[in-house]
Design an enzyme around this catalytic site. Structure first.
Site, short mmCIF file in Angstrom:
data_model
loop_
_atom_site.label_atom_id
_atom_site.label_comp_id
_atom_site.label_asym_id
_atom_site.label_seq_id
_atom_site.Cartn_x
_atom_site.Cartn_y
_atom_site.Cartn_z
N ASN A 297 -0.37 5.58 1.51
CA ASN A 297 -0.18 6.63 0.57
C ASN A 297 -0.08 6.38 -0.89
OD1 ASN A 297 2.47 5.39 1.70
ND2 ASN A 297 3.35 7.04 0.24
N HIS B 36 0.88 -1.36 0.00
CA HIS B 36 0.08 0.06 0.11
C HIS B 36 0.86 1.38 -0.13
CE1 HIS B 36 -0.81 0.65 4.56
NE2 HIS B 36 0.59 0.06 4.43
N HIS B 37 2.12 1.36 0.23
CA HIS B 37 2.79 2.38 0.15
C HIS B 37 3.63 2.51 -1.30
CE1 HIS B 37 2.64 2.99 4.32
NE2 HIS B 37 3.15 1.86 4.80
N ALA B 38 3.55 1.52 -1.97
CA ALA B 38 4.37 1.54 -3.25
C ALA B 38 3.58 2.74 -4.30
CB ALA B 38 4.20 0.19 -4.05
#
Ligand code: ZN
Length: 345
Positions: A168, A125-127
């Site tokens: 993010n 989910h941060h990629a």
């Protein structure tokens, strides 16, 4: 009534090595697999993973970035970002993690299962489209959501992110799209320090991002109450055709990175809510993909709680005693989002 639950697990996710002292280590999945072998023999539908296609990957990630990841094949431990080390087979695990999520969407849409859990590493989910970040290489859920929109013309996907870190990557990718409604609860004092309440979506998608920074003292009751009060009007108003969960378990009290105090009861409670609240949208399928969670035991207990609820639930709803803090937080979210019309009262 319990659901037909599919899972993806695969030894190859253990081949993503991050070094001895890194919290995102293979022992996390090993603990989950031991739990599965003990608790769930014959109760889950096995969905073997397949790699995503290049075309599916390029709907989210830039060709140059994908090439950069592929070039790390067979290299010894190297680093994509200060906190994101990778090893010779990480590219393969990451590619397979994204593909598992795509295949999970197909399994749900074809009715092989009603709920699906991708037990994968690395998380996603941060990629970002052109950058690895926060232990994440490819954005597994974003790739699968985009695929679901393209392939099945779904139009509306609700992505719920209960990992304690703000997702993010997913947030930014769909910030200006009403086709994906992103709802995240996160600790604003932790990496990546983003996800403000006032960020509610881009010009074309006002109200389609629901960021809820949460204080560390929230209890299981508070968390279940918060999800109940936000998801009830959201699911009814948005009518999602697929519900996806970025399922990180680092809000658990025993987590070495998170600073929150939840137990597996909270994750079970939110799963119960999803099973019942989805009725108001015509029972869209439920998709989960593993994100964070760095205490192997707490992680295995939490995944067990979610799977048990999906298979045997929904269990009876307990009486909740929400705190003043969470009552005020829910009121604040509702007042900010009242004008957009996505919430249905
Ligand atoms: Zn996390």
């Amino acid at each position: 009534m319990g659901l037909k639950v599919g899972i993806t697990r695969d030894e190859r996710f253990l081949e993503h090595k991050t070094g001895h002292f890194h919290p995102e280590h293979p022992k996390r999945l090993e603990a989950i697999c031991r739990m599965l072998d003990r608790q769930f023999t014959d109760r889950l539908i096995s969905i073997p993973p397949e790699p995503a296609t290049l075309e599916q990957m390029e709907r989210i990630h830039s060709p140059a970035y994908i090439k950069r990841i592929l070039k790390t094949a067979d290299q010894r431990i190297t680093s994509l970002a200060p906190d994101t080390p990778i090893s010779a087979d990480s590219y393969m695990a990451a590619w397979l993690a994204a593909g598992s999520c795509v295949k999970g969407v197909d399994s749900l849409m074809s009715g092989v299962c009603d709920a699906f859990f991708a037990l994968v590493r690395p998380p996603g989910h941060h990629a970002e489209p052109a950058r690895a970040s926060g232990f994440c290489l490819f954005n597994n859920i974003a790739i699968a959501a985009k695929y679901a929109l393209d392939r099945y013309d779904l139009g509306r996907i609700l992505v719920i992110d209960w990992d304690i870190h703000h997702g993010n990557g997913i947030h930014d990718i769909f910030y200006d799209s009403p086709e994906v409604l992103y709802f995240s609860t996160h600790d604003p004092l932790l990496f990546p320090y983003s996800g403000e309440l006032a960020q509610t979506g881009g010009d074309k998608a006002k109200g389609y991002t629901v960021n809820v920074p949460i204080p560390r003292e929230l209890t299981d009751d508070d968390m279940i109450f918060l999800y109940q009060e936000i998801l009830r009007p959201l699911i009814k108003g948005y009518q999602p055709r697929l519900i996806m969960v970025a399922a990180g378990f680092d809000a658990h009290i025993d987590d070495p990175i998170g600073r929150s105090r939840l137990t597996e009861t909270a994750f079970q409670g939110i799963t119960r809510l999803l099973m019942t609240l989805r009725h108001s949208a015509g029972d869209p399928p439920l998709f989960f993909s593993l994100e964070g969670g760095y205490s192997p035991r707490a992680l295995a207990d939490s995944v067990q709680a979610v799977l048990t609820e999906l298979i045997d639930g929904p269990t009876a709803s307990p009486e909740l005693s929400p705190s003043e803090t969470v009552l005020a937080l829910v009121a604040q979210v509702q007042s900010i989002h009242a004008s957009y019309g996505v919430f249905h009262d």
